[in-house]
Scaffold this motif. Structure first.
Motif, PDB file in Angstrom:
ATOM      1  N   TYR A  20      41.303 -46.959  79.025  1.00 38.16           N
ATOM      2  CA  TYR A  20      40.718 -47.178  80.345  1.00 38.16           C
ATOM      3  C   TYR A  20      41.548 -46.448  81.383  1.00 38.16           C
ATOM      4  N   GLN A  21      40.967 -46.262  82.539  1.00 39.50           N
ATOM      5  CA  GLN A  21      41.651 -45.606  83.644  1.00 39.50           C
ATOM      6  C   GLN A  21      41.616 -46.543  84.835  1.00 39.50           C
ATOM      7  N   TYR A  22      42.634 -46.463  85.650  1.00 39.95           N
ATOM      8  CA  TYR A  22      42.636 -47.292  86.843  1.00 39.95           C
ATOM      9  C   TYR A  22      43.239 -46.520  88.004  1.00 39.95           C
ATOM     10  N   MET A  23      42.957 -47.000  89.179  1.00 37.56           N
ATOM     11  CA  MET A  23      43.517 -46.422  90.384  1.00 37.56           C
ATOM     12  C   MET A  23      44.195 -47.562  91.135  1.00 37.56           C
ATOM     13  N   ILE A  64      35.076 -47.998  97.462  1.00 35.73           N
ATOM     14  CA  ILE A  64      35.105 -47.017  96.373  1.00 35.73           C
ATOM     15  C   ILE A  64      33.840 -47.158  95.527  1.00 35.73           C
ATOM     16  N   ASN A  65      33.125 -46.070  95.365  1.00 37.68           N
ATOM     17  CA  ASN A  65      31.935 -46.066  94.524  1.00 37.68           C
ATOM     18  C   ASN A  65      32.372 -45.798  93.087  1.00 37.68           C
ATOM     19  N   ARG A  66      32.642 -46.857  92.355  1.00 36.20           N
ATOM     20  CA  ARG A  66      33.171 -46.721  90.991  1.00 36.20           C
ATOM     21  C   ARG A  66      32.157 -46.097  90.036  1.00 36.20           C
ATOM     22  N   GLU A  67      30.881 -46.403  90.236  1.00 37.40           N
ATOM     23  CA  GLU A  67      29.853 -45.799  89.386  1.00 37.40           C
ATOM     24  C   GLU A  67      29.824 -44.286  89.571  1.00 37.40           C
ATOM     25  N   ALA A  68      29.967 -43.835  90.822  1.00 31.79           N
ATOM     26  CA  ALA A  68      29.966 -42.393  91.099  1.00 31.79           C
ATOM     27  C   ALA A  68      31.189 -41.723  90.479  1.00 31.79           C
ATOM     28  N   MET A  69      32.311 -42.427  90.424  1.00 35.31           N
ATOM     29  CA  MET A  69      33.504 -41.862  89.788  1.00 35.31           C
ATOM     30  C   MET A  69      33.260 -41.649  88.300  1.00 35.31           C
ATOM     31  N   ILE A  70      32.602 -42.602  87.670  1.00 34.45           N
ATOM     32  CA  ILE A  70      32.293 -42.463  86.239  1.00 34.45           C
ATOM     33  C   ILE A  70      31.359 -41.284  86.020  1.00 34.45           C
ATOM     34  N   GLU A  71      30.351 -41.156  86.866  1.00 37.27           N
ATOM     35  CA  GLU A  71      29.422 -40.037  86.734  1.00 37.27           C
ATOM     36  C   GLU A  71      30.119 -38.703  87.002  1.00 37.27           C
ATOM     37  N   GLY A  72      30.870 -38.628  88.086  1.00 35.19           N
ATOM     38  CA  GLY A  72      31.474 -37.365  88.490  1.00 35.19           C
ATOM     39  C   GLY A  72      32.671 -36.942  87.675  1.00 35.19           C
ATOM     40  N   LEU A  73      33.521 -37.892  87.311  1.00 39.44           N
ATOM     41  CA  LEU A  73      34.756 -37.552  86.594  1.00 39.44           C
ATOM     42  C   LEU A  73      34.620 -37.649  85.082  1.00 39.44           C
ATOM     43  N   LEU A  74      33.824 -38.593  84.626  1.00 35.78           N
ATOM     44  CA  LEU A  74      33.708 -38.827  83.182  1.00 35.78           C
ATOM     45  C   LEU A  74      32.340 -38.427  82.635  1.00 35.78           C
ATOM     46  N   SER A  77      30.287 -40.989  80.789  1.00 38.85           N
ATOM     47  CA  SER A  77      30.808 -41.590  79.553  1.00 38.85           C
ATOM     48  C   SER A  77      31.829 -42.674  79.898  1.00 38.85           C
ATOM     49  N   GLY A  78      31.328 -43.781  80.353  1.00 39.46           N
ATOM     50  CA  GLY A  78      32.209 -44.892  80.699  1.00 39.46           C
ATOM     51  C   GLY A  78      31.423 -45.991  81.364  1.00 39.46           C
ATOM     52  N   GLU A  79      32.110 -47.059  81.694  1.00 42.79           N
ATOM     53  CA  GLU A  79      31.480 -48.150  82.410  1.00 42.79           C
ATOM     54  C   GLU A  79      32.506 -48.783  83.336  1.00 42.79           C
ATOM     55  N   VAL A  80      32.008 -49.406  84.386  1.00 42.55           N
ATOM     56  CA  VAL A  80      32.879 -50.064  85.354  1.00 42.55           C
ATOM     57  C   VAL A  80      33.445 -51.325  84.719  1.00 42.55           C
ATOM     58  N   LEU A  81      34.742 -51.498  84.823  1.00 37.42           N
ATOM     59  CA  LEU A  81      35.391 -52.700  84.316  1.00 37.42           C
ATOM     60  C   LEU A  81      35.659 -53.655  85.474  1.00 37.42           C
ATOM     61  N   PRO A  86      39.980 -53.101  78.768  1.00 36.34           N
ATOM     62  CA  PRO A  86      38.644 -52.649  78.372  1.00 36.34           C
ATOM     63  C   PRO A  86      37.847 -53.714  77.630  1.00 36.34           C
ATOM     64  N   GLU A  87      36.529 -53.543  77.643  1.00 35.85           N
ATOM     65  CA  GLU A  87      35.624 -54.482  76.977  1.00 35.85           C
ATOM     66  C   GLU A  87      35.923 -54.640  75.489  1.00 35.85           C
ATOM     67  N   ALA A  88      36.410 -53.594  74.842  1.00 38.38           N
ATOM     68  CA  ALA A  88      36.652 -53.635  73.400  1.00 38.38           C
ATOM     69  C   ALA A  88      37.956 -54.343  73.032  1.00 38.38           C
ATOM     70  N   SER A  89      38.712 -54.799  74.009  1.00 33.56           N
ATOM     71  CA  SER A  89      40.005 -55.427  73.710  1.00 33.56           C
ATOM     72  C   SER A  89      39.815 -56.811  73.100  1.00 33.56           C
ATOM     73  N   TRP A  90      40.813 -57.256  72.376  1.00 34.48           N
ATOM     74  CA  TRP A  90      40.770 -58.580  71.757  1.00 34.48           C
ATOM     75  C   TRP A  90      40.649 -59.656  72.833  1.00 34.48           C
ATOM     76  N   HIS A  91      41.214 -59.414  73.990  1.00 32.60           N
ATOM     77  CA  HIS A  91      41.199 -60.413  75.052  1.00 32.60           C
ATOM     78  C   HIS A  91      39.773 -60.675  75.545  1.00 32.60           C
ATOM     79  N   MET A  92      39.014 -59.600  75.745  1.00 37.98           N
ATOM     80  CA  MET A  92      37.639 -59.766  76.204  1.00 37.98           C
ATOM     81  C   MET A  92      36.794 -60.449  75.126  1.00 37.98           C
ATOM     82  N   MET A  93      37.027 -60.116  73.867  1.00 37.93           N
ATOM     83  CA  MET A  93      36.272 -60.749  72.785  1.00 37.93           C
ATOM     84  C   MET A  93      36.579 -62.243  72.736  1.00 37.93           C
TER      85      MET A  93
END
Length: 97
Positions: A20-23, A64-74, A77-81, A86-93
């Motif tokens: 994941y990426q964060y700012m 901050i338009n996080r959806e636009a960052m995913i579209e423009g930078l990635l 290929s990603g989703e807003v957390l 990340p969603e796939a982590s053991w903690h989220m499960m």
């Protein structure tokens, strides 16, 4: 990715991963003397006065338009957390149980 998707004999599958990426906002910094001496002492940190007010920090983050960052930078290929992992982590499960 578009080139691979255009191939007729290839199925593109993108599973979630643990990346994941964060700012962040720089709320404080070390004084030059501490940096030069290699000292990390939070008691000496200099507060960023522009970000002291919680309402300013909230306004910046809400603006901050996080959806636009995913579209423009990635390229989409990603989703807003909504958590610091990340969603796939053991903690989220575990939280979903």
């Amino acid at each position: 990715m578009e080139s691979v998707e255009a191939l007729g004999n290839v199925n593109l599958y993108q599973p979630q991963d643990l990346g994941y990426q964060y700012m962040g906002l720089k709320l404080a910094h070390r004084p030059s003397e501490d940096v030069e001496a290699g000292v990390v002492d939070p008691d000496n940190f200099i507060v960023n006065e522009k970000l002291e007010d919680k309402r300013v920090r909230q306004a910046l983050v809400y603006g901050i338009n996080r959806e636009a960052m995913i579209e423009g930078l990635l390229h989409g290929s990603g989703e807003v957390l909504h958590a610091p992992f990340p969603e796939a982590s053991w903690h989220m499960m575990k939280m979903r149980q």
